[in-house]
Scaffold this active site. Sequence first.
Site, short mmCIF file in Angstrom:
data_model
loop_
_atom_site.label_atom_id
_atom_site.label_comp_id
_atom_site.label_asym_id
_atom_site.label_seq_id
_atom_site.Cartn_x
_atom_site.Cartn_y
_atom_site.Cartn_z
N GLU A 55 37.18 -60.96 -12.93
CA GLU A 55 37.70 -62.06 -13.75
C GLU A 55 39.23 -62.10 -13.71
O GLU A 55 39.90 -61.09 -13.87
CB GLU A 55 37.21 -61.90 -15.19
CG GLU A 55 35.70 -62.11 -15.31
CD GLU A 55 35.23 -61.94 -16.74
OE1 GLU A 55 35.52 -62.81 -17.57
OE2 GLU A 55 34.57 -60.91 -17.02
N ASP A 63 38.99 -56.14 -9.13
CA ASP A 63 38.49 -56.70 -10.38
C ASP A 63 37.91 -58.09 -10.09
O ASP A 63 38.18 -58.68 -9.04
CB ASP A 63 39.66 -56.79 -11.37
CG ASP A 63 39.28 -57.38 -12.70
OD1 ASP A 63 38.15 -57.13 -13.16
OD2 ASP A 63 40.11 -58.09 -13.29
N SER A 67 33.88 -54.33 -12.09
CA SER A 67 34.16 -55.22 -13.22
C SER A 67 33.57 -54.67 -14.51
O SER A 67 32.52 -54.04 -14.50
CB SER A 67 33.55 -56.61 -12.93
OG SER A 67 33.72 -57.47 -14.04
N ASP A 68 34.26 -54.98 -15.61
CA ASP A 68 33.72 -54.64 -16.92
C ASP A 68 32.85 -55.76 -17.48
O ASP A 68 32.43 -55.70 -18.64
CB ASP A 68 34.86 -54.32 -17.91
CG ASP A 68 35.35 -52.89 -17.75
OD1 ASP A 68 34.60 -52.07 -17.21
OD2 ASP A 68 36.48 -52.60 -18.17
N GLU A 108 38.26 -66.31 -16.14
CA GLU A 108 37.87 -65.44 -17.25
C GLU A 108 36.72 -66.09 -18.01
O GLU A 108 36.87 -67.16 -18.60
CB GLU A 108 39.06 -65.22 -18.19
CG GLU A 108 40.19 -64.40 -17.59
CD GLU A 108 39.92 -62.90 -17.65
OE1 GLU A 108 38.88 -62.50 -18.19
OE2 GLU A 108 40.77 -62.15 -17.14
N LYS A 123 35.86 -48.11 -13.90
CA LYS A 123 36.62 -48.42 -12.68
C LYS A 123 37.26 -47.16 -12.10
O LYS A 123 37.13 -46.87 -10.91
CB LYS A 123 37.68 -49.49 -12.98
CG LYS A 123 37.05 -50.81 -13.41
CD LYS A 123 38.08 -51.89 -13.64
CE LYS A 123 37.41 -53.15 -14.17
NZ LYS A 123 38.30 -54.31 -14.17
N ASN A 180 42.74 -52.72 -18.07
CA ASN A 180 41.63 -51.86 -17.67
C ASN A 180 41.54 -51.67 -16.15
O ASN A 180 40.66 -50.97 -15.67
CB ASN A 180 40.30 -52.37 -18.23
CG ASN A 180 39.93 -53.75 -17.71
OD1 ASN A 180 40.77 -54.51 -17.23
ND2 ASN A 180 38.66 -54.08 -17.81
N ARG A 209 33.92 -59.22 -30.02
CA ARG A 209 33.33 -60.44 -29.47
C ARG A 209 31.88 -60.63 -29.97
O ARG A 209 31.49 -61.74 -30.35
CB ARG A 209 33.31 -60.36 -27.94
CG ARG A 209 34.64 -60.58 -27.28
CD ARG A 209 34.55 -60.19 -25.82
NE ARG A 209 35.70 -60.60 -25.04
CZ ARG A 209 35.96 -60.17 -23.82
NH1 ARG A 209 35.14 -59.29 -23.23
NH2 ARG A 209 37.02 -60.59 -23.16
#
Length: 201
Positions: free
Chosen positions: A9, A7, A90-91, A15, A133, A155, A46
């Site tokens: 962040e 991953d 990564s997302d 982050e 992922k 996640n 968001r």
Amino acid sequence: MNVICLDMEGVIAPEIWIEFSKVSGIPELKRTTRDEPDYDKLMKWRIGILKEHGLTLRDIQDTIAKIDPLPGAKEFLDELRSLSQTVILSDTFEEFAAPLMKKLGMPTIFCNSLEVDDKGFIVSHKMRCPQSKLTTVKALQSMGFETIAFGDSYNDLAMIQASKAGFLFRTTDKIKADYPDIPAFTEYSELLAAIKEALKN
């Protein structure tokens, strides 16, 4: 042959949303995948907050330009890449990740993308594939690779559990308590030692 999947962040970079929350003065934006397992739900929420406050992609990118990798992260990543093929899963979004990848020596990253309107507002997010992922780890395995995976959030759990070796890194106490069978580390040196051991097997 092994591929290390990690991953971004919270693992090798701060982050982004937390950093932007500080700069923008919007505490709600501190919420991450450590808090909300449903990434699609989190991103829609968001985007709604950004719209409400009149904030554009450029506002976020201006913050990202000032973010550096976590202390020791580049050296850690360089060491991983010297040991095995390494891919960041990564997302986050390519529109966010690019400046950080330059600071990390341009490692391979698979992430998502954003749809932006003509005024620069983010209107939606486009996931590269469902459960990106886990899907990527399974695709690598289908091509004959073995995977070693680590991350810090909800996640990341699927790719960690699907890999021949998986680790949590600087995760929350709740995730550690909920998944006591997954080794958890807080220092790059400890994680590196565990990965080296996994690569031998």
